[in-house]
Write a protein that holds these residues in place. Structure first.
Motif, PDB file in Angstrom:
ATOM      1  N   THR A   1       9.858  51.361  10.220  1.00 15.55           N
ATOM      2  CA  THR A   1      10.958  51.696   9.904  1.00 15.55           C
ATOM      3  C   THR A   1      11.699  50.618   9.731  1.00 15.55           C
TER       4      THR A   1
ATOM      5  N   HIS B   1       8.804  60.323   5.355  1.00 17.03           N
ATOM      6  CA  HIS B   1       8.639  60.293   6.582  1.00 17.03           C
ATOM      7  C   HIS B   1       9.622  60.303   6.854  1.00 17.03           C
TER       8      HIS B   1
ATOM      9  N   ASN C   1       2.074  61.001   5.555  1.00 18.07           N
ATOM     10  CA  ASN C   1       1.543  61.286   7.257  1.00 18.07           C
ATOM     11  C   ASN C   1       0.926  62.255   6.909  1.00 18.07           C
TER      12      ASN C   1
ATOM     13  N   ASP D   1       5.584  53.109   0.670  1.00 17.13           N
ATOM     14  CA  ASP D   1       6.134  52.813   2.358  1.00 17.13           C
ATOM     15  C   ASP D   1       4.349  52.982   2.442  1.00 17.13           C
TER      16      ASP D   1
ATOM     17  N   GLN E   1       1.105  54.428   6.249  1.00 11.32           N
ATOM     18  CA  GLN E   1      -0.397  55.309   6.458  1.00 11.32           C
ATOM     19  C   GLN E   1      -1.990  54.771   4.848  1.00 11.32           C
TER      20      GLN E   1
ATOM     21  N   SER F   1       2.629  49.020   8.685  1.00  6.62           N
ATOM     22  CA  SER F   1       2.953  49.053  10.375  1.00  6.62           C
ATOM     23  C   SER F   1       1.656  48.262  11.279  1.00  6.62           C
TER      24      SER F   1
ATOM     25  N   HIS G   1       0.616  48.467  14.330  1.00  8.06           N
ATOM     26  CA  HIS G   1      -0.293  49.802  14.772  1.00  8.06           C
ATOM     27  C   HIS G   1      -1.380  51.090  14.693  1.00  8.06           C
ATOM     28  N   LYS G   2      -1.136  51.222  12.918  1.00 13.72           N
ATOM     29  CA  LYS G   2      -1.611  51.922  12.493  1.00 13.72           C
ATOM     30  C   LYS G   2      -2.972  51.351  11.539  1.00 13.72           C
TER      31      LYS G   2
HETATM   32  N1  PMP Z   1       6.364  55.697   7.107  1.00  7.23           N
HETATM   33  C1  PMP Z   1       4.934  56.750   7.181  1.00  7.23           C
HETATM   34  C2  PMP Z   1       4.431  57.292   6.007  1.00  7.23           C
HETATM   35  C3  PMP Z   1       4.373  56.621   8.326  1.00  7.23           C
HETATM   36  O1  PMP Z   1       3.399  57.132   8.510  1.00  7.23           O
HETATM   37  C4  PMP Z   1       5.114  55.846  10.064  1.00  7.23           C
HETATM   38  C5  PMP Z   1       4.503  56.594  11.437  1.00  7.23           C
HETATM   39  N2  PMP Z   1       4.450  57.735  11.325  1.00  7.23           N
HETATM   40  C6  PMP Z   1       6.362  55.936   9.689  1.00  7.23           C
HETATM   41  C7  PMP Z   1       6.831  55.257   7.880  1.00  7.23           C
HETATM   42  C8  PMP Z   1       6.678  54.988  10.336  1.00  7.23           C
HETATM   43  O2  PMP Z   1       6.432  53.593  10.759  1.00  7.23           O
HETATM   44  P1  PMP Z   1       6.708  53.389  12.610  1.00  7.23           P
HETATM   45  O3  PMP Z   1       7.028  54.475  13.165  1.00  7.23           O
HETATM   46  O4  PMP Z   1       5.818  52.108  12.131  1.00  7.23           O
HETATM   47  O5  PMP Z   1       8.074  52.441  12.048  1.00  7.23           O
END
Ligand code: PMP
Length: 405
Positions: free
Chosen positions: A96, A124, A176, A201, A204, A224, A226-227
């Motif tokens: 984000t 997303h 996602n 992006d 995922q 990110s 954390h994913k």
């Molecule tokens: N893009 C996609 C495809 C995502 O799946 C996500 C998280 N669900 C985000 C962006 C946003 O990621 P974050 O909340 O870690 O900033």
């Protein structure tokens, strides 16, 4: 499963050995966030127990050590993404923040009235709303790229929408909510024929298959931590060096300057120009550990394993009467979003939670993607490398019991 066994990963992840509501945990909410190997948890503890210091300032040993670790993290991310140099990587809070950085720095300067930003309907919200904001600010237009009925991007419509007005195309490397893995390389090459920039992006994608930003020829790539088995609050933005060089700072303050006076302030070279304030230093230690952990596996074997597990889960879920699975049949990641007649997504998630199975219910921050199916909510089971067929079987057994009840 030659080359990779999920047991090797599971051994390292303490939380997978807890119970929830009296059942062994089945974590199928990996699309929201992944669980952490002990190597990552230990890296965080070790940083605070032995190495805590701010970076880039103070001429003392620990500041130097923390700086070295932070920059080693940057080099690791660059290698992980196939980026040409560590300087092309900016540490951010997550996807984000990375997208907002590009929108407000690159977009604010490079977009203008009548320019088009092409945004596939499956994106997303993090890859829609920042573009709507910058479009308002610059009087550019956000143009949705439609989906085919199966949830893949309509490539004919995409080719038709591209024009010399297109300044930017954004694409999720994996959806996602629908699991779609679009042909990013081909879409990027097509956009470049119109001199448009492309932001990918990878939130995922990076945990599931090897990524090479140079091969994709992406102008921007984000993910990110954390994913991908790392802590929350840390992520990365890759930008082509010449693009990053030309970009103005977004956030301003300490750490991003060369010198400050009331007459004239100059900025630090890239990437530091984009890292105002004290960053998530321990997060970089965790991200470094996570990438080391993941890349110690044979990544092609991991991707093969996940593809087979996804196919198994698609077949198993098809045994549940009435269950509708969204998204393409093949060419996808293991994000399995579904509806079940007679039960709201909330009821499904509650029932599964009672059986120790964590799935997500809701709009998954992708309301236009669900609206494509006439839905405003769905249940989602999302797979990671540590999930097993036995866990998929437990998911299906719980859904069958819910149906029978
Ligand atoms: N893009 C996609 C495809 C995502 O799946 C996500 C998280 N669900 C985000 C962006 C946003 O990621 P974050 O909340 O870690 O900033």
């Amino acid at each position: 499963d030659v080359g990779f066994s999920p047991e090797a990963a599971r051994r390292d992840i303490p939380i997978l050995h807890r119970t929830v509501n009296g059942h062994p945990l089945v974590w199928l909410d990996n699309g929201a966030t992944t669980q952490k190997p002990r190597q990552v948890i230990e890296a965080l503890t070790a940083f605070y127990a032995c190495a805590n210091s701010n970076i880039h300032r103070g001429a003392h040993t620990m500041a130097r050590e923390a700086t070295e670790m932070y920059e080693a993290g940057r080099a690791t991310v660059a290698r992980f993404l196939g980026a040409p140099s560590p300087e092309s990587i900016v540490f951010v809070r997550g996807t984000t923040e990375a997208i907002n950085l590009v929108a407000q720095s690159w977009g604010r300067a490079d977009l203008g009235p009548g320019d088009d930003i092409l945004v596939p309907v499956l994106e997303h919200h993090a890859n829609i709303v920042p573009w709507q904001r910058v479009a308002e600010q610059t009087r550019a237009r956000v143009v949705p790229v439609p989906l085919r009925p199966d949830g893949s991007i309509d490539q004919d419509a995409y080719a038709d929408l591209l024009s010399m007005r297109t300044r930017l195309v954004v694409i999720s490397h994996a959806s996602n909510v629908l699991g779609t893995v679009p042909p990013v390389r081909e879409m990027t090459a097509l956009a470049h024929r119109y001199q448009a920039r492309v932001l990918v992006d990878g939130a995922q994608a990076v945990a599931h298959f090897p990524v090479d930003v140079t091969d994709l020829d992406a102008d921007f790539y984000t993910f990110s931590g954390h994913k991908i088995y790392a802590p929350t609050g840390i992520g990365a933005l890759y930008a082509k060096p010449e693009i990053l060089e030309a970009m103005a700072p977004w956030q301003a303050g300490g750490n991003m300057i060369e010198s400050v006076s009331f007459d004239r302030t100059t900025y630090a070279p890239v990437p530091h120009r984009f890292e105002a304030g004290t960053g998530h230093i321990s997060g970089v230690a965790g991200l470094l550990a996570a990438l080391d952990w993941l890349t110690a596996f044979d990544r092609t074997a991991v991707a093969d394993y996940e593809t087979r597990l996804t196919a198994y889960a698609q077949q198993a879920l098809a045994q549940v009467p009435g269950l509708e699975l969204l998204g393409p049949a093949a060419g996808r990641i293991g994000v399995l979003t579904f509806t079940l007649p007679g039960h709201t997504p909330g009821e499904i998630a509650d029932r599964l939670d009672g059986d120790g199975i964590a799935v997500r219910a809701g709009h998954h921050c992708a309301q236009p993607a669900l609206a494509h199916y006439g839905l405003d909510s769905a249940a989602r089971a999302s797979l990671a490398l540590y999930n097993t067929r036995e866990e998929v079987d437990r998911l299906v057994a719980s859904l069958l019991e819910l149906q029978a009840a």
